[in-house]
Scaffold this motif. Sequence first.
Motif, short mmCIF file in Angstrom:
data_model
loop_
_atom_site.label_atom_id
_atom_site.label_comp_id
_atom_site.label_asym_id
_atom_site.label_seq_id
_atom_site.Cartn_x
_atom_site.Cartn_y
_atom_site.Cartn_z
N ASP A 27 0.85 -1.19 0.00
CA ASP A 27 0.00 0.00 0.00
C ASP A 27 0.89 1.24 0.00
N SER A 28 0.73 2.10 -0.99
CA SER A 28 1.57 3.30 -1.10
C SER A 28 1.28 4.31 0.01
N GLN A 29 0.25 4.06 0.81
CA GLN A 29 0.01 4.90 1.99
C GLN A 29 0.93 4.50 3.15
N GLY A 47 3.51 5.42 -5.46
CA GLY A 47 4.34 5.09 -4.30
C GLY A 47 5.82 5.03 -4.63
N ILE A 48 6.18 5.36 -5.89
CA ILE A 48 7.58 5.31 -6.34
C ILE A 48 8.13 6.73 -6.45
N TYR A 49 9.31 6.94 -5.88
CA TYR A 49 9.98 8.24 -5.89
C TYR A 49 11.36 8.07 -6.53
N PRO A 81 6.97 10.20 1.96
CA PRO A 81 6.01 10.64 2.99
C PRO A 81 5.57 9.55 3.96
N THR A 82 6.06 8.32 3.78
CA THR A 82 5.53 7.18 4.53
C THR A 82 6.47 6.76 5.65
N GLU A 83 5.96 5.97 6.59
CA GLU A 83 6.75 5.49 7.71
C GLU A 83 7.77 4.43 7.29
N TYR A 84 7.50 3.73 6.20
CA TYR A 84 8.44 2.71 5.71
C TYR A 84 8.93 3.10 4.31
N VAL A 85 10.23 2.93 4.11
CA VAL A 85 10.84 3.33 2.84
C VAL A 85 11.69 2.18 2.32
#
Length: 304
Positions: free
Chosen positions: A5-7, A37-39, A83-87
Amino acid sequence: MPLLDSQDVSIIITTYNRKRELVFTLNTLREVIADDGIYIWDDASTDHTFEYISSEYPEINIFQNTVNKGLIANRNQLMQAAPTEYVLSLDDDAHFLNPEALEKAMSFMQENFNCAVLSFRLFWGLQKPANQKTTEKTYQVGNFLGGAHLMRKSAWDNFIKSYPEWYHFYGEEDYAAMKLFRAKQVIFYFPKVLVHHRVSLKNRKKSAEETSLRTQWALQAAWSNYLIFYPKQKAWLKIMYSIKEQLRLKFLKGDFNILISIFFAGSELLKNRKYRKIVDSRFTKEELECYSNLPASPIYWNYS
């Protein structure tokens, strides 16, 4: 339906003039996560990477430097952008061979709150490994591999904050690992996730100039880590031993370029004293002993 999940998790990739490899990697991520979800951080590529990705993958978050800043600077920028808690950090020439195992990696992170990083099982070679199974268990390690790992963003924000950009290309993961160890954050080797790093070690050694530069960067980064984290006397002993081993393994076997690498690594070490003072974080003798007893994350490769 993507596995992740990209969130909850972002995938970050830094790239420079490797459009073809990057596109291959992105196509393998279709089942892993939605494009938003990709940077990606493009380090001023001249092969039209930025334009191509922007056009063909409009949902992907891609940024571009106007001048080349280097891998470590890009990783810092990506960690700030995620922006997420897991990278999930992934090289542009690497992909997951068993992406379904990423769900297990996420579950492990969520169940182990002192786990800051998971270092995955990484295979280097142009061809993927013939045998992809493993009986290895998850265990604590002293470092993680930049090619593919999962990091807790709050651990980055609270304890690492940024990689040292004056390292150029190597050593930033060891720097971060030692910062995390001092903060009592744990790194685990997580072999359930297998990553294929599509690189030829043989081709990397073809250019004497490139090899010399990579050696210079690696030495300078390793010596900087000693001087930042080790007690002073121990740090200089490690540096002297490192030089002796380089001379024994390379100079005495006819690789005279190692003298150039050692000279310029030493010059960089002197030049960067002001940066080291800012991040000085020395282990106690007891901490150093505990850290030194931790195994390193393994790398598997096919020399082709």
